[in-house]
Structures are given as structure tokens and as C-alpha cells.
Design an enzyme around this catalytic site. Sequence first.
Site, PDB file in Angstrom:
ATOM      1  N   CYS A  84     -55.592  69.385 -66.834  1.00 33.12           N
ATOM      2  CA  CYS A  84     -56.321  70.440 -66.121  1.00 33.12           C
ATOM      3  C   CYS A  84     -57.799  70.421 -66.475  1.00 33.12           C
ATOM      4  CB  CYS A  84     -55.719  71.805 -66.467  1.00 33.12           C
ATOM      5  SG  CYS A  84     -56.623  73.194 -65.739  1.00 33.12           S
ATOM      6  N   ARG A  87     -60.010  74.444 -67.629  1.00 36.97           N
ATOM      7  CA  ARG A  87     -59.529  75.237 -68.764  1.00 36.97           C
ATOM      8  C   ARG A  87     -60.559  76.137 -69.421  1.00 36.97           C
ATOM      9  NH1 ARG A  87     -56.807  70.603 -72.176  1.00 36.97           N
ATOM     10  NH2 ARG A  87     -57.802  69.196 -70.682  1.00 36.97           N
ATOM     11  N   TRP A 256     -57.410  78.936 -59.512  1.00 37.41           N
ATOM     12  CA  TRP A 256     -57.935  78.806 -58.147  1.00 37.41           C
ATOM     13  C   TRP A 256     -58.125  77.322 -57.861  1.00 37.41           C
ATOM     14  CZ3 TRP A 256     -60.790  81.865 -61.766  1.00 37.41           C
ATOM     15  CH2 TRP A 256     -61.781  81.177 -62.457  1.00 37.41           C
ATOM     16  N   GLU A 261     -58.900  68.987 -54.503  1.00 37.79           N
ATOM     17  CA  GLU A 261     -57.436  68.938 -54.530  1.00 37.79           C
ATOM     18  C   GLU A 261     -56.880  68.967 -53.110  1.00 37.79           C
ATOM     19  OE1 GLU A 261     -57.272  72.425 -57.572  1.00 37.79           O
ATOM     20  OE2 GLU A 261     -55.422  71.264 -57.814  1.00 37.79           O
TER      21      GLU A 261
HETATM   22  N1  ARG Z   1     -53.194  69.932 -57.006  1.00 36.70           N
HETATM   23  C1  ARG Z   1     -52.238  70.956 -56.702  1.00 36.70           C
HETATM   24  C2  ARG Z   1     -52.332  71.322 -55.232  1.00 36.70           C
HETATM   25  O1  ARG Z   1     -53.110  70.771 -54.536  1.00 36.70           O
HETATM   26  C3  ARG Z   1     -52.464  72.196 -57.534  1.00 36.70           C
HETATM   27  C4  ARG Z   1     -52.520  71.978 -59.028  1.00 36.70           C
HETATM   28  C5  ARG Z   1     -53.140  73.153 -59.775  1.00 36.70           C
HETATM   29  N2  ARG Z   1     -54.497  73.361 -59.343  1.00 36.70           N
HETATM   30  C6  ARG Z   1     -55.284  74.373 -59.742  1.00 36.70           C
HETATM   31  N3  ARG Z   1     -56.482  74.429 -59.262  1.00 36.70           N
HETATM   32  N4  ARG Z   1     -54.867  75.286 -60.591  1.00 36.70           N
HETATM   33  O2  ARG Z   1     -51.662  72.176 -54.735  1.00 36.70           O
END
Ligand code: ARG
Length: 377
Positions: A84, A87, A256, A261
Amino acid sequence: MRTWIRSLRPFDVLPVPALIERTTDFREAERFLRLFHAEHPTAGGLPARLRDVARDIARHGTYVHTFEELQFGARVAWRNSNRCIGRLYWKSLRVRDRREVTSAEGVALECVAHLREAAGEGKIRPVITVFPPDLPARRAPRVLNEQLIRYAGHRTRDGSVIGDPRQADLTALALRLGWRGGLGRFDVLPLLIDPGLGEPLLCNLPGDAVLEVPIVHPEFPWFADLGLRWHAVPAISNMCLEIGGVCYPCAPFNGWYMGAEIGARNLADADRYDQLPVVAERLGLDTSTERSLWRDHALVELNVAVLHSFEAAGVTMTDHHTESARFLTHLAREEKAGRTCPAEWSWIVPPISGGVTPVFHRYYDNPALTPNFVPRH
Ligand code: ARG
């Protein structure tokens, strides 16, 4: 839409629950309690606590965390999550202690309440809800979904998938258990809850618990026609929260999103929504040769769109440049506190423009530390 679907066909689709014979390892408990007291010097009472915990493990095979221990354990599990990048704010995690909830319906209702609290009208808050641990004599409930909010992936006759291909298996399971999904690309899956003992429960999430953002582009009006959207809260629900030898198999947690991602993985990966060819075509790029870098152009515009859309909708999101800088701040703080910060390079480096972020240009320590979130078996 029905909220509850109680399946009549449980046993052919869910694995037969194994009896849990493992008792809590006192050495793990002791290691955690020493950590808790080292970081809470004013708490006091460590020798008495160790004595009580040793007695409880001997008598009952396990022990019960105080709320303070649970809250600290959950926050440190985030601090120790080597994949992560986000953090820096680990101390701000809100811990919802729901260890008294044992029914599948109770788990579903608390997951819905979690999503409402986490989404906060767009101001996303990091939240974890902790349900009961597995006990030596009783298996605890679990959420089978990998995240509380995910889009269905419907397999069609020709083998293609409408929606998120990553969810094709879970979608098939939900359909076998009695869910009637639509055939859209962004159908929110129901929660599938394994009660530990007994019949699985499906729960359709109420619309107001699922904040979503339609993806538009600041310059290209046609972008909205692609019909893309994404949910605001990533809430991972298939990992075990491990604290002091106790495993909490049902402890959904969220932060968030970082734009990449969604823009560089969920909507871009060829085995997910595979939108780069579509975006490139609308941009009029030359897709006949890799050397035009059409994929890269399309990827940047898709990521611009994701960041712009969340901003326009008033939903918390971070970008990979800001988050990379924050992560280095976090590393420096951890070092100053005398701790190693475990990090896995290939997960920390963003999936877009890696080399122009500072996290790329260094290596990291990566010891496995507990408390942590571990894959659930
Ligand atoms: N990468 C994952 C997704 O696209 C989520 C993982 C956690 N991501 C976060 N920003 N807490 O759904």
C-alpha cells in the site's frame, strides 16, 4: 429489487466448512501485547494482561482483544501493508468494532453501514469493520466478495464477458445462488455472505450505499458516451486481519482511490475493461504501429478523465505523483520513529509513469510484519 436472497442450494456450491482446531499461539499474542504496550507507554498493566491472556488461551484456546488493542492492531495492520502506497494516514483509520455481530444478516447490514460511513457524501474516510474471529469451536461468518462493491462480469455464450471479467466466477456463483443480475457492464454485485455454518445469504446493496462517479473528460465531450463509471469506495473484504495470533476473517476495510488504480488498471487492463483501443480510436490515433505510442496517449487521457471526474463529483481521490511524495514522507516518519517500513517495490510503483515518480528510484526493506492483512484460506 429484493434485498435478501436466501439460497436454497447451499451445499453444492460452498466449500464444506472445515472445523477450526487451531488454538491461538501464546507467543504471537505476547509479541503483539508487547508491541501495544511499547507504543502505549502510559497504558500499564502488561504483566497482568499477559497472565490473563495465557490463562484464557489455556482454558478456551484463545483470548479477546480489548477495544484499544483491536484499534491499534487494525491500524498497525495497515501500517505493515507492504503493497500500500497510501499509508501516511494509518493512524486515522476508523475502527468499527462489530465483534458481537454473528448472523449473516447482521454482517450484511453492518457492511452497508460501513459503506455509508466511508463514502461520507464524497469525503471518503478510511474505515474498517471488524466482525468476530474464528473460534476454536465456531467458524465465523465471511464475505465472499473480494470487495464490498464490485461490478458483475457476465459470461456470454461466445466466451466473452460483459462487465468486469475479474468478477466472472463470483457472478456465476451469485447467479447459481439465486441472484438475478442484469446484463449491464456496471451492475453492482450483491454481497455473498457465508454465515460460517448454514445457508449462504445474498444481499443486494441499497443504491444510496454505493456512491459512483460517471467518467467524463475535461476536453472531449465524446468521452461520456463511452458510458464508463466507477465506484468511489474500494473496500477490500476477502482478507484476514491478523492480530496477536487471532485471525479476523471478516474485516472489510477501505481507503480512497488513487486515480491510476482505475485509469491504468481497472478500465485499462486487457483482461479487465480493456478501454485503451476504444479511447485510442475515438482520439483518432494511429493504432497500426506500436511506435505511435497510441496506448500511452490513450492511457494518459483515460487517467486525466478519471481524476477530473472524481474532482468534479466532489469525491476524494489522489493522483500518483502526490501519493508517491506522501509515501516518501511516510517512510521518513517511520524511520524517525525507529521502525522499518516494509514495502514491495512492484506494488508501490504506480502502473503509469513509474519512472517520473520518486518511489521508483530506490529499493525498500520488505520484512513480513504482524499485525497485517493476510490472504484468507
Ligand atoms: N486496486 C483496487 C481496486 O482498483 C483497490 C485496492 C485498494 N486501494 C485503495 N486505494 N485503498 O479496486
